[in-house]
Design a protein around this motif. Sequence first.
Motif, PDB file in Angstrom:
ATOM      1  N   LEU A 145     -20.368   1.801 -21.560  1.00  0.00           N
ATOM      2  CA  LEU A 145     -20.210   2.486 -21.845  1.00  0.00           C
ATOM      3  C   LEU A 145     -20.897   3.692 -22.190  1.00  0.00           C
ATOM      4  O   LEU A 145     -20.103   4.920 -21.952  1.00  0.00           O
ATOM      5  CB  LEU A 145     -19.318   2.062 -23.406  1.00  0.00           C
ATOM      6  N   VAL A 177     -14.831  -5.144 -19.887  1.00  0.00           N
ATOM      7  CA  VAL A 177     -15.120  -4.535 -20.588  1.00  0.00           C
ATOM      8  C   VAL A 177     -15.484  -5.087 -21.963  1.00  0.00           C
ATOM      9  O   VAL A 177     -16.946  -5.171 -21.900  1.00  0.00           O
ATOM     10  CB  VAL A 177     -15.145  -2.764 -20.733  1.00  0.00           C
ATOM     11  N   TYR A 212     -20.071  -1.165 -18.051  1.00  0.00           N
ATOM     12  CA  TYR A 212     -21.088  -2.180 -18.284  1.00  0.00           C
ATOM     13  C   TYR A 212     -21.804  -1.627 -19.055  1.00  0.00           C
ATOM     14  O   TYR A 212     -23.105  -2.255 -19.535  1.00  0.00           O
ATOM     15  CB  TYR A 212     -21.343  -3.516 -17.632  1.00  0.00           C
TER      16      TYR A 212
END
Length: 255
Positions: free
Chosen positions: A148, A124, A146
């Motif tokens: 959140l 991330v 990708y």
Amino acid sequence: MVVMPVVTRHLIDRGDGATVELFQAQVASETPAGAILFVHGNQGGRLLGGIEAVDSGALLRFCSGLNITAAAVSQPGFGASDGPPDFCGPKTQQAIIAALGFLREQPSVDPSRMVLYGNSRGAVASAMVATQISDLRGVILSGGVYDLEVAYHASSDGLRWAIEKEAGLSREAFLARSALHYAPEVRSETLLLHGKHDDRASVAHAELFSKALSNAGVPVTLHVFECGHQIPRSHVQEALRPFLKRMYHPIVTYH
């Protein structure tokens, strides 16, 4: 006589006075070669940091197998890196950027052949770093999310609690950790690795990010494996070999 690589530990400045822990393995060579930086995942609450890559043997395997410098960084709040953790946010990204800067300055490293490798939580943050650093030779992202905000609403109670505690739930906080929204800013060839049955990070994240990168003209390859969040090492190696050969050409040996 073959000189075995040695692992060294470094404490560097994040850029704001905070300490970042970095482990590095390098071979003795008069010619600068490539480098790879590992960014760890959540680690089950153990907060080991970059030493995980040392203990698993990954640093020495990559270093000796590819004849490159291999390093691993501890995210804020992990290992000896100053915290608190911010769930892949700006401070974590700054720590990764500082580690990349440290590697660039090493005589053993060719700055044009640097690869960033993030796993899970590390993927991330690494994806966000890839939107900010344009000269990485390649980026490897394994088991990441990708977007959140989308991931938060689909996550377990424990993961939602961690996001709330470390990042907060503002729109700005989610965007600062969601590389999907900045895909056109990525300039590096990207390899995405994901388990088809991942119950922590839906494979849909990798599929959408792959499509967004492709639409932005970024060379991208997505490998989806018949597994969960933890991808077997044998599967990972099969995907890594051709990618790393391109990244570190003409060096082609890997084990």
